[in-house]
Design a protein around this motif. Sequence first.
Motif, PDB file in Angstrom:
ATOM      1  N   GLY A  50      -9.501  11.822  -9.524  1.00 51.97           N
ATOM      2  CA  GLY A  50      -9.201  12.625  -8.356  1.00 51.97           C
ATOM      3  C   GLY A  50     -10.471  12.866  -7.570  1.00 51.97           C
ATOM      4  N   TYR A  51     -10.453  13.899  -6.754  1.00 55.32           N
ATOM      5  CA  TYR A  51     -11.636  14.248  -5.974  1.00 55.32           C
ATOM      6  C   TYR A  51     -11.770  15.760  -5.953  1.00 55.32           C
ATOM      7  CZ  TYR A  51     -15.344  13.832  -2.536  1.00 55.32           C
ATOM      8  OH  TYR A  51     -16.567  13.881  -1.903  1.00 55.32           O
ATOM      9  N   ARG A  52     -12.996  16.218  -6.138  1.00 54.89           N
ATOM     10  CA  ARG A  52     -13.295  17.637  -6.294  1.00 54.89           C
ATOM     11  C   ARG A  52     -13.021  18.450  -5.026  1.00 54.89           C
ATOM     12  NH1 ARG A  52     -17.482  14.437  -5.367  1.00 54.89           N
ATOM     13  NH2 ARG A  52     -17.638  13.848  -7.546  1.00 54.89           N
ATOM     14  N   GLY A  53     -12.805  19.725  -5.220  1.00 57.11           N
ATOM     15  CA  GLY A  53     -12.606  20.668  -4.117  1.00 57.11           C
ATOM     16  C   GLY A  53     -12.045  21.964  -4.670  1.00 57.11           C
ATOM     17  N   ASN A  82     -12.035   8.790  -3.127  1.00 55.62           N
ATOM     18  CA  ASN A  82     -11.309   9.859  -2.447  1.00 55.62           C
ATOM     19  C   ASN A  82      -9.981  10.069  -3.165  1.00 55.62           C
ATOM     20  OD1 ASN A  82      -9.477   7.900  -1.369  1.00 55.62           O
ATOM     21  ND2 ASN A  82     -10.874   7.536   0.334  1.00 55.62           N
ATOM     22  N   GLU A  83      -9.196  11.017  -2.669  1.00 55.72           N
ATOM     23  CA  GLU A  83      -8.017  11.433  -3.410  1.00 55.72           C
ATOM     24  C   GLU A  83      -6.934  10.366  -3.465  1.00 55.72           C
ATOM     25  OE1 GLU A  83      -9.889  15.121  -1.505  1.00 55.72           O
ATOM     26  OE2 GLU A  83      -9.420  13.063  -0.906  1.00 55.72           O
ATOM     27  N   ASP A  84      -6.658   9.682  -2.345  1.00 58.64           N
ATOM     28  CA  ASP A  84      -5.530   8.743  -2.361  1.00 58.64           C
ATOM     29  C   ASP A  84      -5.846   7.495  -3.168  1.00 58.64           C
ATOM     30  OD1 ASP A  84      -5.970   6.934   0.672  1.00 58.64           O
ATOM     31  OD2 ASP A  84      -7.243   8.566  -0.018  1.00 58.64           O
ATOM     32  N   LEU A  85      -7.116   7.085  -3.187  1.00 59.96           N
ATOM     33  CA  LEU A  85      -7.471   5.950  -4.045  1.00 59.96           C
ATOM     34  C   LEU A  85      -7.385   6.341  -5.516  1.00 59.96           C
ATOM     35  CD1 LEU A  85     -10.472   4.443  -2.048  1.00 59.96           C
ATOM     36  CD2 LEU A  85      -8.098   3.644  -2.124  1.00 59.96           C
ATOM     37  N   ALA A  86      -7.759   7.596  -5.819  1.00 58.53           N
ATOM     38  CA  ALA A  86      -7.619   8.079  -7.196  1.00 58.53           C
ATOM     39  C   ALA A  86      -6.150   8.115  -7.610  1.00 58.53           C
ATOM     40  CB  ALA A  86      -8.247   9.461  -7.330  1.00 58.53           C
ATOM     41  N   ALA A  87      -5.273   8.571  -6.700  1.00 54.58           N
ATOM     42  CA  ALA A  87      -3.843   8.609  -7.010  1.00 54.58           C
ATOM     43  C   ALA A  87      -3.298   7.209  -7.270  1.00 54.58           C
ATOM     44  CB  ALA A  87      -3.083   9.273  -5.858  1.00 54.58           C
ATOM     45  N   LEU A 125       1.102   9.179  -3.119  1.00 58.97           N
ATOM     46  CA  LEU A 125       1.917   9.991  -4.017  1.00 58.97           C
ATOM     47  C   LEU A 125       3.395   9.606  -3.943  1.00 58.97           C
ATOM     48  CD1 LEU A 125       0.283  13.507  -3.401  1.00 58.97           C
ATOM     49  CD2 LEU A 125       0.045  12.078  -5.437  1.00 58.97           C
ATOM     50  N   LYS A 126       3.886   9.369  -2.722  1.00 56.30           N
ATOM     51  CA  LYS A 126       5.299   9.010  -2.590  1.00 56.30           C
ATOM     52  C   LYS A 126       5.569   7.638  -3.202  1.00 56.30           C
ATOM     53  CE  LYS A 126       7.719  10.215   1.005  1.00 56.30           C
ATOM     54  NZ  LYS A 126       8.287  10.311   2.381  1.00 56.30           N
ATOM     55  N   HIS A 127       4.705   6.656  -2.904  1.00 60.32           N
ATOM     56  CA  HIS A 127       4.887   5.327  -3.501  1.00 60.32           C
ATOM     57  C   HIS A 127       4.899   5.391  -5.025  1.00 60.32           C
ATOM     58  CE1 HIS A 127       4.200   3.346   0.414  1.00 60.32           C
ATOM     59  NE2 HIS A 127       4.668   2.255  -0.179  1.00 60.32           N
ATOM     60  N   ALA A 128       3.905   6.099  -5.577  1.00 60.29           N
ATOM     61  CA  ALA A 128       3.778   6.134  -7.032  1.00 60.29           C
ATOM     62  C   ALA A 128       4.940   6.890  -7.672  1.00 60.29           C
ATOM     63  CB  ALA A 128       2.450   6.786  -7.407  1.00 60.29           C
ATOM     64  N   ASN A 129       5.377   7.978  -7.043  1.00 58.27           N
ATOM     65  CA  ASN A 129       6.480   8.752  -7.605  1.00 58.27           C
ATOM     66  C   ASN A 129       7.787   7.985  -7.531  1.00 58.27           C
ATOM     67  OD1 ASN A 129       7.623  11.233  -8.685  1.00 58.27           O
ATOM     68  ND2 ASN A 129       8.571  11.488  -6.670  1.00 58.27           N
ATOM     69  N   TYR A 130       8.024   7.310  -6.410  1.00 58.41           N
ATOM     70  CA  TYR A 130       9.234   6.500  -6.303  1.00 58.41           C
ATOM     71  C   TYR A 130       9.238   5.384  -7.342  1.00 58.41           C
ATOM     72  CZ  TYR A 130      11.030   8.498  -1.913  1.00 58.41           C
ATOM     73  OH  TYR A 130      11.571   9.323  -0.953  1.00 58.41           O
ATOM     74  N   THR A 498     -19.298  13.142   2.204  1.00 60.37           N
ATOM     75  CA  THR A 498     -18.210  12.851   3.140  1.00 60.37           C
ATOM     76  C   THR A 498     -18.263  11.416   3.622  1.00 60.37           C
ATOM     77  OG1 THR A 498     -18.069  15.149   3.870  1.00 60.37           O
ATOM     78  CG2 THR A 498     -17.235  13.472   5.389  1.00 60.37           C
ATOM     79  N   TYR A 499     -19.471  10.915   3.916  1.00 55.53           N
ATOM     80  CA  TYR A 499     -19.633   9.534   4.357  1.00 55.53           C
ATOM     81  C   TYR A 499     -19.005   8.583   3.346  1.00 55.53           C
ATOM     82  CZ  TYR A 499     -21.921   5.059   5.326  1.00 55.53           C
ATOM     83  OH  TYR A 499     -22.167   3.727   5.575  1.00 55.53           O
ATOM     84  N   PHE A 500     -19.280   8.799   2.060  1.00 55.32           N
ATOM     85  CA  PHE A 500     -18.780   7.882   1.037  1.00 55.32           C
ATOM     86  C   PHE A 500     -17.292   8.088   0.781  1.00 55.32           C
ATOM     87  CE2 PHE A 500     -18.519   6.205  -3.392  1.00 55.32           C
ATOM     88  CZ  PHE A 500     -18.993   4.936  -3.130  1.00 55.32           C
ATOM     89  N   HIS A 501     -16.828   9.330   0.930  1.00 54.21           N
ATOM     90  CA  HIS A 501     -15.419   9.643   0.706  1.00 54.21           C
ATOM     91  C   HIS A 501     -14.524   8.935   1.713  1.00 54.21           C
ATOM     92  CE1 HIS A 501     -11.859  12.229   1.530  1.00 54.21           C
ATOM     93  NE2 HIS A 501     -11.882  12.535   0.249  1.00 54.21           N
ATOM     94  N   SER A 502     -14.842   9.074   3.011  1.00 50.07           N
ATOM     95  CA  SER A 502     -13.994   8.477   4.044  1.00 50.07           C
ATOM     96  C   SER A 502     -14.653   8.477   5.410  1.00 50.07           C
ATOM     97  CB  SER A 502     -12.650   9.234   4.129  1.00 50.07           C
ATOM     98  OG  SER A 502     -12.868  10.625   4.280  1.00 50.07           O
TER      99      SER A 502
END
Length: 960
Positions: A50-53, A82-87, A125-130, A498-502
């Motif tokens: 995931g990604y921290r926050g 970032n979060e969506d790549l982690a998901a 999240l939607k793709h993975a959950n479906y 932030t630069y590396f995240h997105s």
Amino acid sequence: MAHAVTLDDKYLLESGRVYLTGTQALVRLPMMQRQRDQAAGLNTAGYISGYRGSPLGGFDQALWQAKRFIKNNHIEFQPGVNEDLAATAIWGTQQIHLYPGARYDGVFGMWYGKGPGVDRSGDALKHANYAGTAPNGGVMALAGDDHMAKSSTTAHQSEPAFIAAGIPVIHPAGVQEYLDLGLHTFAMSRYSGLWVGFKIISETADSSASVHVDPHRIEIRLPTDFVLPPDGVHIRWPDDWLGQERRTFTVKQPAALAYWRANRLDRLMMGEADARFGIVTVGKSYLDVRQALDDLGIDDAEAKRLGIAVYKVALVWPLETDGATAFALGKREVLVVEEKRAIIEPQLKDALFNAPAHRRPVVVGKTDERGQKLLKSDGELTPYEIAAALVARFGFDSFSAHTKQRFEALQRRTGRQIRNEAGLARVPYFCSGCPHNSSTKVPEGSMAMAGIGCHTLAIGMDRNTKTFTHMGAEGAPWVGARHFSDMPHVFQNMGDGTYFHSGYLAVRQAAAVNANITYKILYNDAVAMTGGQPHDGNVRPWTISQQVHAEGVRRIALVSDEPDKYPVGTEWAPGVTFHHRSELDDVQRALREWKGVSVLIYDQTCAAEKRRRRKRGTFPDPAKRAFINQAVCEGCGDCSVQSNCLSVVPVETEFGTKRAIDQSSCNKDFSCVNGFCPSFVTIEGGGVRKGKAEKKSAVATAEPDLPPAPSLPTVDDRPYGMLITGIGGTGVVTIGAILGMAAHIEGKGATVLDQLGMAQKGGAVISHVRIGADPEALHAVRLGAGGASLLLGCDLVVSASADALARLEGSRSRAIVNTHQTITGEFTRHPDLAFPANTLRLSIEAAAGGEACEFLEATELATALMGDSIATNMFMLGYAYQKGLVPLGHEAIEQAIELNGAAVTMNRNAFRWGRRAAHDRAAVEKLIAPADDKVVPFARPSKTLDELVGRRTIAPRSRN
């Protein structure tokens, strides 16, 4: 009674109770899942990404600290870029049996992200959950929600985003439920084939508690009233897209509800099932409801007499309606208590819509039956607001005389005017020596835009920095606005994390349209915003230069405090120019004339991270110190203007306010010496003098005897509340952790809630500590209005804040407050700003009562004794203990200090010296007083007019 405790219990103890934070419970949870699987004969592994926050800002650090434990349990931790790549990576762990080579029976996944990360990951999240989970895998999605936007640019509620992806959402009410409901989360995900959301808020993640940890104490029941289809509910290949949607909503979600129903995880928690008045609540709001009832004096017997029952929901969506309607039917009224937008209330109303009229209750929550506002949908709910709603619905005359008195007292405490006449606030600021003190300056006539990161604080620093955007879109607003503005150019600040995240994509966007913008990429060598974590990949100034050059950026400048430090042969992009930070203004003036996108890479290590690394011996620590000769200093404040540094502090002398360098907080940036000032003295090769007590210890001189232990407050009848106030980065959180562990050692119950926000940047920290006879005696972790028996004020400014004063009650609260005048960020811009010490004291006395308050210059005492102001807070704890205001024994407190493992000797000694000072302050002050021949003339202001005249009269003679 005290019992043996070790620091590793939280991850190693197989049964019984351990004391741990909510974040540490999340670390322990996957290990417990692996142990359950082993006992069931399954060879599984775990994967966390995931990604921290905030409130999950420290989750990755806790995982790294527990590396040896999670590795032993076959759990891999890999932060995402970032979060969506982690998901998406988590999604991949559910696919290992769709192709050859699987080494495990399944992989259980844990994804984590702050609320905005949930939003940006909606597609993944939607793709993975479906698609679904694996039969022996399962996925838990942790959503960190900041309801009060304490460390976020928006207040957040993630349930609607999860609902949009078809993901069920669980909201735990405390640290124990992180473990209990966490195990059910994995089991339900496996049974239903769905990802399962798990809501995390600061009241649980940032709190600590004593909890049961046996992984087998939870009994998993599979449904007997639900038949899974022959082809199952799990991930498969090939699969068709419409089939995934149909399976998600017509099979998998009913399966999840069947699982929840079978395990009866929504429960009646108080009162009788046939009570006439029901309360349906969830998560933190459940604890607030219980606290509201406690505040009103409504125990189980009184609830039965009044006909009140409390039903706690844990699965927020989809609501398990069989249990909820069974609870609600036949009642006169049901009050739904939940924070933010209503999620449970409309589901319950829908479920009851067609019920027989004679059994259908009135359901109220956000509004009453007439549509009038009842419980707010913004911010957060408090126990008092809930108590007021209960009284409004029941009618004041329905309650006993005792409850009426309690409610009237609550009204007085909550409704009184809390005044801080000083108007001084402790707001987050750049750390001493922070690179942003220099890097966020812009030339006269230019404007900068902010984004996500520490640098955003520049918005409040008169640096012509305006507006911000969400993470990764920095500069994109200018891409649109430039078409309609006569302003020719802007600077855009962007952190390296932030630069590396997105953020790299935002640079690409600006370059694609050839916008006139200079990106200031602030390279600090750490993700400073959330605690100094390393970057999640190869991010270096030279790789940044290569990347932006590849996107078409042709003007790149490198600015650093050490521009000559890069080895020969470092592969920079073509045309990069190198400059010392003293040239920043000239460089920026040149860049703003460049047509198109330019990039300024500002390279200087994060000051807080420097400090951490120096303590570990992994970063150079120059044998150099800066001091100010107060006999020469004219108090002009130019050193503060040059450095913007909080370590440049005011000192009151005979001849007015001068300046000094706080050696305890100085991070050796030395920007303060840049002004034209003859008062600065730099000393090379020397060190800061040890404190008096440390010197005695070094030569094995016997320390003074400790005073007898005081009589301690009891917690048998009701919990004892302590409010600890201070400044981020000075160890306030450590005090709460010590107290919580000490209570655990003594077998008592304790909850500790640390309200941080961006406090680690010099902002306010407030810790709520509640100690009870046992864990079951504690409900809400936050102290209510007038709920503090003790205010341990480690900072005068935060102690006099409205939030702190509201917790005091003249008839029950005591206050021990440090009077040291620690400046705020305002002082760097207003050198003649007077510190309103007397006004702040009066505010505290007005709230607690003058006789209940004791003030002392603890920082001066602790620094003189220990040689470092960081000892102050532990000194304050010792002082309060000896005054009989801490309901814990000194043996348990000192054992907790040892278990904490950080600066044990200094902290233990500071605690003991605090005890001695409380017993005989004059003796301690005499010990630290300098000899007459060591007193600097006129360093201390005259206390009376006669003294001032006398000193000025003899001064000329002393020079002859």
